[in-house]
Design a protein around this motif. Structure first.
Motif, PDB file in Angstrom:
ATOM      1  N   ASP A 249       0.752  -1.220  -0.018  1.00  0.00           N
ATOM      2  CA  ASP A 249      -0.009  -0.094  -0.090  1.00  0.00           C
ATOM      3  C   ASP A 249       0.983   1.053   0.186  1.00  0.00           C
ATOM      4  OD1 ASP A 249      -2.585  -1.264  -0.050  1.00  0.00           O
ATOM      5  OD2 ASP A 249      -2.557  -1.652   2.086  1.00  0.00           O
ATOM      6  N   ARG A 250       2.217   1.111  -0.456  1.00  0.00           N
ATOM      7  CA  ARG A 250       2.877   2.200  -0.776  1.00  0.00           C
ATOM      8  C   ARG A 250       3.179   2.510  -2.051  1.00  0.00           C
ATOM      9  NH1 ARG A 250       8.228   0.185   2.302  1.00  0.00           N
ATOM     10  NH2 ARG A 250       9.082   1.995   1.793  1.00  0.00           N
ATOM     11  N   ASP A 251       3.542   3.864  -2.239  1.00  0.00           N
ATOM     12  CA  ASP A 251       3.688   4.292  -3.751  1.00  0.00           C
ATOM     13  C   ASP A 251       5.272   3.720  -4.142  1.00  0.00           C
ATOM     14  OD1 ASP A 251       1.269   5.402  -4.175  1.00  0.00           O
ATOM     15  OD2 ASP A 251       2.101   7.375  -3.439  1.00  0.00           O
ATOM     16  N   TRP A 252       5.417   3.581  -5.612  1.00  0.00           N
ATOM     17  CA  TRP A 252       6.689   3.201  -5.919  1.00  0.00           C
ATOM     18  C   TRP A 252       8.044   4.065  -5.516  1.00  0.00           C
ATOM     19  CZ3 TRP A 252       8.367  -1.127  -8.568  1.00  0.00           C
ATOM     20  CH2 TRP A 252       7.358  -1.898  -9.172  1.00  0.00           C
ATOM     21  N   ASP A 253       7.561   5.381  -5.474  1.00  0.00           N
ATOM     22  CA  ASP A 253       8.585   6.290  -5.282  1.00  0.00           C
ATOM     23  C   ASP A 253       9.010   6.188  -3.581  1.00  0.00           C
ATOM     24  OD1 ASP A 253       6.478   7.722  -4.333  1.00  0.00           O
ATOM     25  OD2 ASP A 253       6.568   9.402  -5.586  1.00  0.00           O
ATOM     26  N   ALA A 254       8.192   5.470  -2.968  1.00  0.00           N
ATOM     27  CA  ALA A 254       8.575   5.354  -1.430  1.00  0.00           C
ATOM     28  C   ALA A 254       9.556   4.453  -1.211  1.00  0.00           C
ATOM     29  CB  ALA A 254       7.033   5.055  -0.713  1.00  0.00           C
ATOM     30  N   PHE A 255       9.951   3.571  -2.109  1.00  0.00           N
ATOM     31  CA  PHE A 255      10.790   2.477  -1.996  1.00  0.00           C
ATOM     32  C   PHE A 255      12.068   3.038  -2.455  1.00  0.00           C
ATOM     33  CE2 PHE A 255       7.024   0.102  -2.010  1.00  0.00           C
ATOM     34  CZ  PHE A 255       7.038  -0.942  -0.950  1.00  0.00           C
ATOM     35  N   SER A 256      13.354   2.676  -1.927  1.00  0.00           N
ATOM     36  CA  SER A 256      14.616   3.023  -2.255  1.00  0.00           C
ATOM     37  C   SER A 256      14.935   1.741  -3.320  1.00  0.00           C
ATOM     38  CB  SER A 256      15.488   2.861  -1.252  1.00  0.00           C
ATOM     39  OG  SER A 256      16.016   1.359  -0.590  1.00  0.00           O
ATOM     40  N   LEU A 257      15.867   2.034  -4.132  1.00  0.00           N
ATOM     41  CA  LEU A 257      16.408   0.878  -5.380  1.00  0.00           C
ATOM     42  C   LEU A 257      16.990  -0.157  -4.229  1.00  0.00           C
ATOM     43  CD1 LEU A 257      16.981   0.221  -8.013  1.00  0.00           C
ATOM     44  CD2 LEU A 257      19.084   1.269  -8.146  1.00  0.00           C
ATOM     45  N   ASP A 258      17.576  -0.184  -3.141  1.00  0.00           N
ATOM     46  CA  ASP A 258      17.940  -1.318  -2.659  1.00  0.00           C
ATOM     47  C   ASP A 258      16.742  -2.136  -2.237  1.00  0.00           C
ATOM     48  OD1 ASP A 258      20.613  -0.487  -2.526  1.00  0.00           O
ATOM     49  OD2 ASP A 258      20.669   0.435  -0.629  1.00  0.00           O
ATOM     50  N   GLU A 259      15.794  -1.369  -1.793  1.00  0.00           N
ATOM     51  CA  GLU A 259      14.553  -2.172  -1.235  1.00  0.00           C
ATOM     52  C   GLU A 259      13.803  -2.917  -2.444  1.00  0.00           C
ATOM     53  OE1 GLU A 259      12.366   0.084   2.342  1.00  0.00           O
ATOM     54  OE2 GLU A 259      12.580   1.365   0.517  1.00  0.00           O
ATOM     55  N   LEU A 260      13.745  -2.280  -3.546  1.00  0.00           N
ATOM     56  CA  LEU A 260      13.211  -2.994  -4.774  1.00  0.00           C
ATOM     57  C   LEU A 260      14.321  -4.069  -5.372  1.00  0.00           C
ATOM     58  CD1 LEU A 260      12.243   0.236  -6.829  1.00  0.00           C
ATOM     59  CD2 LEU A 260      10.742  -1.562  -5.437  1.00  0.00           C
ATOM     60  N   ASP A 261      15.556  -3.950  -4.995  1.00  0.00           N
ATOM     61  CA  ASP A 261      16.595  -5.004  -5.604  1.00  0.00           C
ATOM     62  C   ASP A 261      16.467  -6.013  -4.387  1.00  0.00           C
ATOM     63  OD1 ASP A 261      17.712  -3.805  -7.719  1.00  0.00           O
ATOM     64  OD2 ASP A 261      19.407  -2.971  -6.276  1.00  0.00           O
ATOM     65  N   ALA A 262      15.910  -6.035  -3.415  1.00  0.00           N
ATOM     66  CA  ALA A 262      15.854  -7.018  -2.255  1.00  0.00           C
ATOM     67  C   ALA A 262      14.664  -7.839  -2.876  1.00  0.00           C
ATOM     68  CB  ALA A 262      15.578  -6.559  -0.835  1.00  0.00           C
ATOM     69  N   PHE A 263      13.521  -7.199  -3.145  1.00  0.00           N
ATOM     70  CA  PHE A 263      12.556  -7.924  -3.831  1.00  0.00           C
ATOM     71  C   PHE A 263      12.906  -8.759  -4.976  1.00  0.00           C
ATOM     72  CE2 PHE A 263       9.433  -4.502  -2.230  1.00  0.00           C
ATOM     73  CZ  PHE A 263       9.411  -5.110  -0.902  1.00  0.00           C
ATOM     74  N   TRP A 264      13.922  -8.154  -5.658  1.00  0.00           N
ATOM     75  CA  TRP A 264      14.276  -8.922  -7.106  1.00  0.00           C
ATOM     76  C   TRP A 264      14.889 -10.094  -6.531  1.00  0.00           C
ATOM     77  CZ3 TRP A 264      13.476  -7.863 -12.344  1.00  0.00           C
ATOM     78  CH2 TRP A 264      14.584  -8.652 -13.317  1.00  0.00           C
ATOM     79  N   ASP A 265      15.876  -9.974  -5.698  1.00  0.00           N
ATOM     80  CA  ASP A 265      16.761 -11.158  -5.164  1.00  0.00           C
ATOM     81  C   ASP A 265      15.756 -12.296  -4.534  1.00  0.00           C
ATOM     82  OD1 ASP A 265      18.939 -10.186  -5.788  1.00  0.00           O
ATOM     83  OD2 ASP A 265      19.329  -8.884  -3.745  1.00  0.00           O
ATOM     84  N   GLN A 266      14.597 -11.851  -3.929  1.00  0.00           N
ATOM     85  CA  GLN A 266      13.475 -12.942  -3.507  1.00  0.00           C
ATOM     86  C   GLN A 266      12.925 -13.632  -4.707  1.00  0.00           C
ATOM     87  OE1 GLN A 266      10.453 -11.062  -0.962  1.00  0.00           O
ATOM     88  NE2 GLN A 266      12.068  -9.722  -0.103  1.00  0.00           N
ATOM     89  N   ALA A 267      12.957 -12.752  -5.592  1.00  0.00           N
ATOM     90  CA  ALA A 267      12.123 -13.647  -6.880  1.00  0.00           C
ATOM     91  C   ALA A 267      13.093 -14.440  -7.651  1.00  0.00           C
ATOM     92  CB  ALA A 267      11.766 -12.407  -7.977  1.00  0.00           C
ATOM     93  N   LYS A 268      14.476 -14.033  -7.665  1.00  0.00           N
ATOM     94  CA  LYS A 268      15.507 -14.958  -8.113  1.00  0.00           C
ATOM     95  C   LYS A 268      15.605 -16.167  -6.995  1.00  0.00           C
ATOM     96  CE  LYS A 268      19.571 -13.537  -9.317  1.00  0.00           C
ATOM     97  NZ  LYS A 268      20.693 -12.755  -9.348  1.00  0.00           N
ATOM     98  N   ALA A 269      15.416 -15.967  -5.682  1.00  0.00           N
ATOM     99  CA  ALA A 269      15.467 -17.058  -4.834  1.00  0.00           C
ATOM    100  C   ALA A 269      14.306 -18.284  -5.039  1.00  0.00           C
ATOM    101  CB  ALA A 269      15.589 -16.749  -3.565  1.00  0.00           C
ATOM    102  N   LYS A 270      13.133 -17.566  -5.567  1.00  0.00           N
ATOM    103  CA  LYS A 270      12.130 -18.495  -5.832  1.00  0.00           C
ATOM    104  C   LYS A 270      12.162 -18.947  -6.985  1.00  0.00           C
ATOM    105  CE  LYS A 270       8.820 -15.906  -2.929  1.00  0.00           C
ATOM    106  NZ  LYS A 270       8.398 -16.730  -2.171  1.00  0.00           N
ATOM    107  N   GLY A 271      13.322 -18.892  -7.860  1.00  0.00           N
ATOM    108  CA  GLY A 271      13.371 -19.392  -9.279  1.00  0.00           C
ATOM    109  C   GLY A 271      12.644 -18.765 -10.212  1.00  0.00           C
ATOM    110  N   LEU A 272      12.136 -17.603 -10.186  1.00  0.00           N
ATOM    111  CA  LEU A 272      11.323 -16.884 -11.092  1.00  0.00           C
ATOM    112  C   LEU A 272      12.112 -16.421 -12.127  1.00  0.00           C
ATOM    113  CD1 LEU A 272       8.735 -14.851  -8.639  1.00  0.00           C
ATOM    114  CD2 LEU A 272       8.529 -17.307  -9.759  1.00  0.00           C
TER     115      LEU A 272
END
Length: 272
Positions: A249-272
């Motif tokens: 429930d937050r806007d995209w600009d409320a997230f830092s690049l590091d936070e978005l990268d952390a989500f990306w790493d989670q996606a990789k860990a899930k094999g996506l």
């Protein structure tokens, strides 16, 4: 109920192009205006296959076939060629290029008795194509790269240009040499970026991509297929990142690049 045939499709196309009773949109089309639709349909066939969407592949193949029928209708109207001519020329070419299947050069000839390896088939195929190019040379087409289609996607055409040049000995002998060339091109790209010269950057970026295609060719990787696979992977992982943002429930600009990268790493860990 009897199924429609290719003859019915040809007849349908002639009705669509009838000057008096045809479809206004179809009547406006030319060879050139249909080309974007043809490319789109071809890519949709490739996409359905990559996604193993067999139900829609049936429809997409029909759409692609319709493009061929459209061109042959135009050819017939211009008295250049028709569907029968296209089919005849195609069969003649395929029979000529498969002597291991049609040993006496006719469609209904018996198969050769001795089996042939895939490598021999490839060598024979290239030899026959070279004979065809030599025949064209006799008519004034003489350059090595002349018949590499210009309308191909850039990566595919780069691979074909390189393959054609390799056939006359213009090629690296080892993959390591291609990697060295990529490092050289990367250094030149860095220099162009430092210079701020946009034209030079574009030129060096092209050289870098061309070298990457060359590496893919040496490794036996289809560059178009590889990039399409990466596109799909990016979409899957980015969709995961987007899901996390929406769930917060937050806007995209409320997230830092590091936070978005952390989500990306989670996606990789899930094999996506």
């Amino acid at each position: 109920m009897a199924q429609y045939t290719i003859d019915d499709l040809i007849y349908l196309m002639s009705r669509l192009r009838d000057p008096e009773t045809g479809c206004p949109w179809d009547l406006k089309q030319t060879y050139a205006t249909i080309v974007p639709h043809t490319l789109e349909e071809a890519y949709e066939v490739a996409d359905a296959i990559e996604r193993e969407d067999w139900e829609h592949l049936n429809d997409e193949l029909g759409d692609l076939l319709f493009q061929v029928i459209f061109y042959t209708q135009l050819g017939s109207e211009d008295q250049r060629f028709d569907f029968s001519t296209v089919v005849n020329n195609l069969i003649e070419k395929l029979v000529r290029r498969h002597p291991h299947v049609f040993p006496d050069g006719t469609l209904h000839s018996n198969c050769a008795d001795n089996p042939i390896s895939e490598e021999e088939i490839k060598r024979n195929w290239e030899a026959i194509k070279q004979q065809e190019r030599d025949a064209k040379e006799a008519k004034g087409i003489s350059r090595v790269l002349d018949d590499v289609p210009r309308a191909l996607p850039a990566l595919s055409r780069a691979a074909k240009l390189q393959k054609r040049a390799a056939q006359v000995g213009f090629d690296w002998n080892e993959t390591e040499a291609v990697l060295d060339k990529m490092e050289e091109e990367l250094a030149e790209l860095r220099e162009a970026i430092k210079s701020g010269d946009k034209a030079a950057v574009a030129d060096e970026m092209g050289d870098m991509l061309f070298a990457q295609v060359n590496l893919a060719r040496h490794l036996g990787v289809n560059p178009e297929h590889a990039v399409r696979g990466t596109n799909q992977k990016f979409e899957r992982r980015f969709s995961f990142v987007e899901d996390q943002v929406l769930a917060s429930d937050r806007d995209w600009d409320a997230f830092s690049l590091d936070e978005l990268d952390a989500f990306w790493d989670q996606a990789k860990a899930k094999g996506l």
